[in-house]
Design an enzyme around this catalytic site. Sequence first.
Site, mmCIF file in Angstrom:
data_model
loop_
_atom_site.group_PDB
_atom_site.id
_atom_site.type_symbol
_atom_site.label_atom_id
_atom_site.label_comp_id
_atom_site.label_asym_id
_atom_site.label_seq_id
_atom_site.Cartn_x
_atom_site.Cartn_y
_atom_site.Cartn_z
ATOM 1 N N HIS A 1 0.806 -1.223 0.000
ATOM 2 C CA HIS A 1 0.000 0.000 0.000
ATOM 3 C C HIS A 1 0.839 1.273 0.000
ATOM 4 O O HIS A 1 0.368 2.323 -0.443
ATOM 5 C CB HIS A 1 -0.954 0.013 1.199
ATOM 6 N N GLY A 2 2.045 1.236 0.509
ATOM 7 C CA GLY A 2 2.822 2.464 0.505
ATOM 8 C C GLY A 2 4.197 2.312 1.134
ATOM 9 O O GLY A 2 4.450 1.385 1.901
#
Length: 425
Positions: free
Chosen positions: A269-270
Amino acid sequence: MSILVNYFIGTELNMKANNVIRRKVLLIFGVLFNLGALGYFKYYDFFIENINYIFKTNFNLLHIMLPLGISFFTFQQLSYVVDSYHRKNLNYDFLSYCLFVTFFPQLIAGPIVLPAEMLPQFESEKNKKVNWENMNRGLYMFSIGLAKKVIIADTIAHFANAGFDMMASLNFVEAWLTSVSYTLQLYFDFSGYCDMAMGIGMMFNIILPINFNSPYKSTNIQEFWRKWHITLGRFMTNYLYIPLGGNRKGELKTLRNLFIVFLASGIWHGAGWNFVIWGMLHGICILIHRIWKNTERKLPKLIGWFITINLVNIFWVFFRAENLQSAVKVLKGMVDISSLIYMMTHLEKIKEMTLDYRTFASGNMGTITNIIVLITSMLIAFFFKNSFENNKNIFSQYIEWKIAFLFSLSILLFNNISVFLYFNF
């Protein structure tokens, strides 16, 4: 380049390569190529920042711009390479493959699609003709997604933005308003995008997989992940959990595999420690749930739902916060019982205590209107049928009025410029 390399590897695996060693070399190269590209563009600076911090070095950051949709098209092309290796008969022409990778409705934020479910649809002659029934269904699904995004998500975003980005500290009420608002904003924003993607796809006679199934009604954390970002869970299960051994190698290794899956999901996700922590927290809860389930004890559904929704809400704080300090600020306010007691015993000072927060959170429509939308969004998420369920029975004499109403109401709020939250990931 990504399309060319992956199509070449897939074609070789599907048509020509019968030598076992050569097939494995092609598979390994395909996996390393895709993960390497994703790692370079998305995680290079994060890796260097941590190297500099730990070893007191001074390596330069590259500040690389992310190619559009790389997190999603990387997973889709990985699935193509792996499925071709497993001889799933994915021998399709180059144009269809390009369309599979770049199909614009779901390219930027999902759902994550698999080649076996999409490529046959692109080559079907039946799907190249206008289908007015699909047009009607698609337009209805699109209008629901648009309303979710513009009317609900962008309105309650003011509460979340005020707490996370504009306030130095938060009292109990402000912190809970901030966290609950983001929990609902993320759901309506992301599911709204997916509804719009499914709607546009349907207009082209292309059926995209469902990505949400009322996740906030879940009574345990496992059920939540069966209903939230369903296509990500499917990908992680098929291409990480099962290759690691799944549940075939004993309970201890099953728990290990589950934790790795959720840690990988957080990292995907990041590039930030907040995403790592978010993934680890969900992984730990999944392990606890599995151990509890093995004891064959059960909680009442209402208690299970209450625990699940609160855990999810707390974990989203790490997902949303720009850094760990911001997350700690919100979490600290959520457990600040003393501020709640003070507010209850000094009712005349409530307005004074929340003045800054109300100012930042008022938006264009005012605080009261935003609160009404927030309460409405809670009722929709917890008690109403979701858009996929509604789309099954849309053919009534009022369908045109429903579409017209949702479109018109959404257009009235188009003066606010905003992006979809999952564009960040």
